[in-house]
Design a protein around this motif. Structure first.
Motif, PDB file in Angstrom:
ATOM      1  N   GLU A  31      29.050  86.619  58.374  1.00  0.00           N
ATOM      2  CA  GLU A  31      28.257  85.880  57.382  1.00  0.00           C
ATOM      3  C   GLU A  31      26.951  85.363  57.995  1.00  0.00           C
ATOM      4  N   GLY A  32      27.072  84.797  59.180  1.00  0.00           N
ATOM      5  CA  GLY A  32      25.893  84.254  59.860  1.00  0.00           C
ATOM      6  C   GLY A  32      24.883  85.344  60.210  1.00  0.00           C
ATOM      7  N   MET A  33      25.382  86.481  60.686  1.00  0.00           N
ATOM      8  CA  MET A  33      24.468  87.572  61.062  1.00  0.00           C
ATOM      9  C   MET A  33      23.736  88.119  59.842  1.00  0.00           C
ATOM     10  N   ILE A  34      24.468  88.224  58.716  1.00  0.00           N
ATOM     11  CA  ILE A  34      23.847  88.740  57.498  1.00  0.00           C
ATOM     12  C   ILE A  34      22.744  87.779  57.032  1.00  0.00           C
ATOM     13  N   LYS A  35      23.079  86.485  57.035  1.00  0.00           N
ATOM     14  CA  LYS A  35      22.098  85.477  56.585  1.00  0.00           C
ATOM     15  C   LYS A  35      20.840  85.528  57.473  1.00  0.00           C
ATOM     16  N   GLU A  36      21.056  85.525  58.776  1.00  0.00           N
ATOM     17  CA  GLU A  36      19.918  85.548  59.700  1.00  0.00           C
ATOM     18  C   GLU A  36      19.137  86.851  59.596  1.00  0.00           C
ATOM     19  N   GLY A  37      19.875  87.956  59.459  1.00  0.00           N
ATOM     20  CA  GLY A  37      19.212  89.266  59.368  1.00  0.00           C
ATOM     21  C   GLY A  37      18.293  89.336  58.151  1.00  0.00           C
ATOM     22  N   TYR A  38      18.759  88.816  57.012  1.00  0.00           N
ATOM     23  CA  TYR A  38      17.910  88.797  55.815  1.00  0.00           C
ATOM     24  C   TYR A  38      16.644  87.982  56.068  1.00  0.00           C
ATOM     25  N   GLU A  39      16.825  86.825  56.706  1.00  0.00           N
ATOM     26  CA  GLU A  39      15.666  85.954  56.978  1.00  0.00           C
ATOM     27  C   GLU A  39      14.663  86.652  57.901  1.00  0.00           C
ATOM     28  N   LEU A  40      15.206  87.305  58.945  1.00  0.00           N
ATOM     29  CA  LEU A  40      14.320  87.998  59.892  1.00  0.00           C
ATOM     30  C   LEU A  40      13.600  89.159  59.202  1.00  0.00           C
ATOM     31  N   ALA A  41      14.345  89.918  58.395  1.00  0.00           N
ATOM     32  CA  ALA A  41      13.745  91.092  57.738  1.00  0.00           C
ATOM     33  C   ALA A  41      12.651  90.670  56.761  1.00  0.00           C
ATOM     34  N   LYS A  42      12.772  89.455  56.221  1.00  0.00           N
ATOM     35  CA  LYS A  42      11.769  88.965  55.261  1.00  0.00           C
ATOM     36  C   LYS A  42      10.440  88.605  55.930  1.00  0.00           C
ATOM     37  N   ILE A  43      10.460  88.378  57.235  1.00  0.00           N
ATOM     38  CA  ILE A  43       9.232  87.960  57.939  1.00  0.00           C
ATOM     39  C   ILE A  43       8.153  89.029  57.806  1.00  0.00           C
ATOM     40  N   ASP A  44       8.560  90.305  57.940  1.00  0.00           N
ATOM     41  CA  ASP A  44       7.585  91.396  57.923  1.00  0.00           C
ATOM     42  C   ASP A  44       8.349  92.723  57.836  1.00  0.00           C
ATOM     43  N   ASP A  45       7.732  93.713  57.205  1.00  0.00           N
ATOM     44  CA  ASP A  45       8.360  95.045  57.109  1.00  0.00           C
ATOM     45  C   ASP A  45       8.545  95.693  58.488  1.00  0.00           C
ATOM     46  N   LYS A  46       7.808  95.195  59.481  1.00  0.00           N
ATOM     47  CA  LYS A  46       7.898  95.795  60.821  1.00  0.00           C
ATOM     48  C   LYS A  46       9.151  95.348  61.579  1.00  0.00           C
ATOM     49  N   GLY A  87      29.290  92.609  64.363  1.00  0.00           N
ATOM     50  CA  GLY A  87      27.970  93.234  64.472  1.00  0.00           C
ATOM     51  C   GLY A  87      27.972  94.623  63.843  1.00  0.00           C
ATOM     52  N   ILE A  88      29.037  95.373  64.094  1.00  0.00           N
ATOM     53  CA  ILE A  88      29.153  96.719  63.512  1.00  0.00           C
ATOM     54  C   ILE A  88      29.202  96.624  61.981  1.00  0.00           C
ATOM     55  N   LYS A  89      29.973  95.634  61.477  1.00  0.00           N
ATOM     56  CA  LYS A  89      30.043  95.453  60.021  1.00  0.00           C
ATOM     57  C   LYS A  89      28.668  95.070  59.460  1.00  0.00           C
ATOM     58  N   ALA A  90      27.957  94.221  60.186  1.00  0.00           N
ATOM     59  CA  ALA A  90      26.626  93.797  59.728  1.00  0.00           C
ATOM     60  C   ALA A  90      25.667  94.993  59.712  1.00  0.00           C
ATOM     61  N   ILE A  91      25.726  95.829  60.750  1.00  0.00           N
ATOM     62  CA  ILE A  91      24.840  97.007  60.815  1.00  0.00           C
ATOM     63  C   ILE A  91      25.111  97.924  59.618  1.00  0.00           C
ATOM     64  N   LYS A  92      26.387  98.126  59.313  1.00  0.00           N
ATOM     65  CA  LYS A  92      26.765  98.981  58.175  1.00  0.00           C
ATOM     66  C   LYS A  92      26.143  98.428  56.885  1.00  0.00           C
ATOM     67  N   LYS A  93      26.235  97.115  56.708  1.00  0.00           N
ATOM     68  CA  LYS A  93      25.701  96.505  55.480  1.00  0.00           C
ATOM     69  C   LYS A  93      24.167  96.593  55.455  1.00  0.00           C
ATOM     70  N   GLU A 112      21.476  98.746  52.842  1.00  0.00           N
ATOM     71  CA  GLU A 112      20.437  98.065  52.066  1.00  0.00           C
ATOM     72  C   GLU A 112      19.034  98.406  52.560  1.00  0.00           C
ATOM     73  N   GLY A 113      18.938  99.375  53.453  1.00  0.00           N
ATOM     74  CA  GLY A 113      17.621  99.830  53.912  1.00  0.00           C
ATOM     75  C   GLY A 113      16.974  98.914  54.943  1.00  0.00           C
ATOM     76  N   ILE A 114      17.761  98.000  55.539  1.00  0.00           N
ATOM     77  CA  ILE A 114      17.220  97.133  56.600  1.00  0.00           C
ATOM     78  C   ILE A 114      17.489  97.807  57.944  1.00  0.00           C
ATOM     79  N   GLY A 171      25.565 103.418  61.354  1.00  0.00           N
ATOM     80  CA  GLY A 171      24.226 103.696  60.826  1.00  0.00           C
ATOM     81  C   GLY A 171      23.121 102.891  61.476  1.00  0.00           C
ATOM     82  N   ALA A 172      23.310 102.485  62.744  1.00  0.00           N
ATOM     83  CA  ALA A 172      22.235 101.763  63.444  1.00  0.00           C
ATOM     84  C   ALA A 172      20.980 102.640  63.500  1.00  0.00           C
ATOM     85  N   SER A 173      19.825 102.032  63.299  1.00  0.00           N
ATOM     86  CA  SER A 173      18.572 102.802  63.425  1.00  0.00           C
ATOM     87  C   SER A 173      18.304 103.089  64.903  1.00  0.00           C
TER      88      SER A 173
END
Ligand code: E4P
Length: 218
Positions: free
Chosen positions: A68-83, A94-100, A104-106, A126-128
């Motif tokens: 839950e924490g990783m997802i919340k933080e990941g969304y916040e970080l991804a919102k900073i910039d498309d880069k 972490g593996i579950k978070a990467i899958k999610k 969602e294209g993050i 599906g890690a980039s």
């Protein structure tokens, strides 16, 4: 082969970018702390400042270790910039978070990877990017470069699209051997990138050319 710089220092990032060969930046909590960046808002502002220097691929690491924490933080970080690429540790959640994030294209960078089994899991999720740490394996008398070769073979066997981002690169020969093996990306400190410029025959050759030119032209 892509070059990422492994630092949170803005001057070093600018210097590497000005060289014209930089494809991205990796950071981690230790590198952020080294620059004295602390506090939620300052950390986000610093990531934005990095994004304003480079064209793409800025890895920003989550601190949470639960899903839950990783997802919340990941969304916040991804919102900073498309880069931004969300950097997630190689742990079960972490593996579950990467899958999610992937669904969602993050974009994600799976970090702290030290075994071929971990590399397979990250690719399946599906890690980039996958960050295998060469130097830290060498530090405990395991062969970091051999590990990169194993991951290259496995990923090629199955056509995994996860890019191998060789990390914990300590010197130019790590970098050159990663290129021979076929790592997709190498991340390293600025001094490793600039050390690639150096060869004594370049220096002595240039000195001779300039001296001969001076002799002929006065
Ligand atoms: C990469 O993403 C890591 O932050 C980094 O390469 C670790 O390097 P080190 O082992 O030199 O700290």
């Amino acid at each position: 082969m892509k070059f990422f710089i492994d630092t949170a220092n803005l001057n070093e990032i600018k210097e590497a970018y000005d060289l014209g060969v930089l494809d991205g930046v990796t950071t981690n909590p230790s590198l952020m702390a080294k620059e004295g960046i602390k506090g939620h808002d300052n950390i986000k502002a610093h990531y934005k400042a990095i994004c304003n220097i480079v064209d793409n691929n800025v890895s920003a690491e989550v601190i949470a270790t639960d899903l839950e924490g990783m997802i919340k933080e990941g969304y916040e970080l991804a919102k900073i910039d498309d880069k931004i690429v969300v950097k997630v540790p190689m742990i079960k959640d972490g593996i579950k978070a990467i899958k999610k994030f992937n669904s969602e294209g993050i974009r994600t960078n799976c970090t702290l990877v030290f075994s071929p089994g971990q590399a397979i899991l990250a690719a399946k999720a599906g890690a980039s990017y996958l960050s295998p740490f060469i130097g830290r394996l060498d530090d405990i008398s395991q062969d970091g470069l051999e590990f990169i070769s194993q991951v290259r073979l496995i990923y090629d066997n199955y056509g995994f699209e996860t890019e191998i981002l060789a990390a914990s690169v300590r010197h130019t020969m790590h970098l050159v051997q990663c290129a021979e093996i076929g790592a997709d990306v190498v991340t390293c400190p600025l001094n490793v990138i600039t050390a690639l410029l150096n060869h004594p025959l370049t220096d002595s050759g240039l000195a001779k050319f300039l001296a001969d030119h001076k002799k002929a032209n006065g």
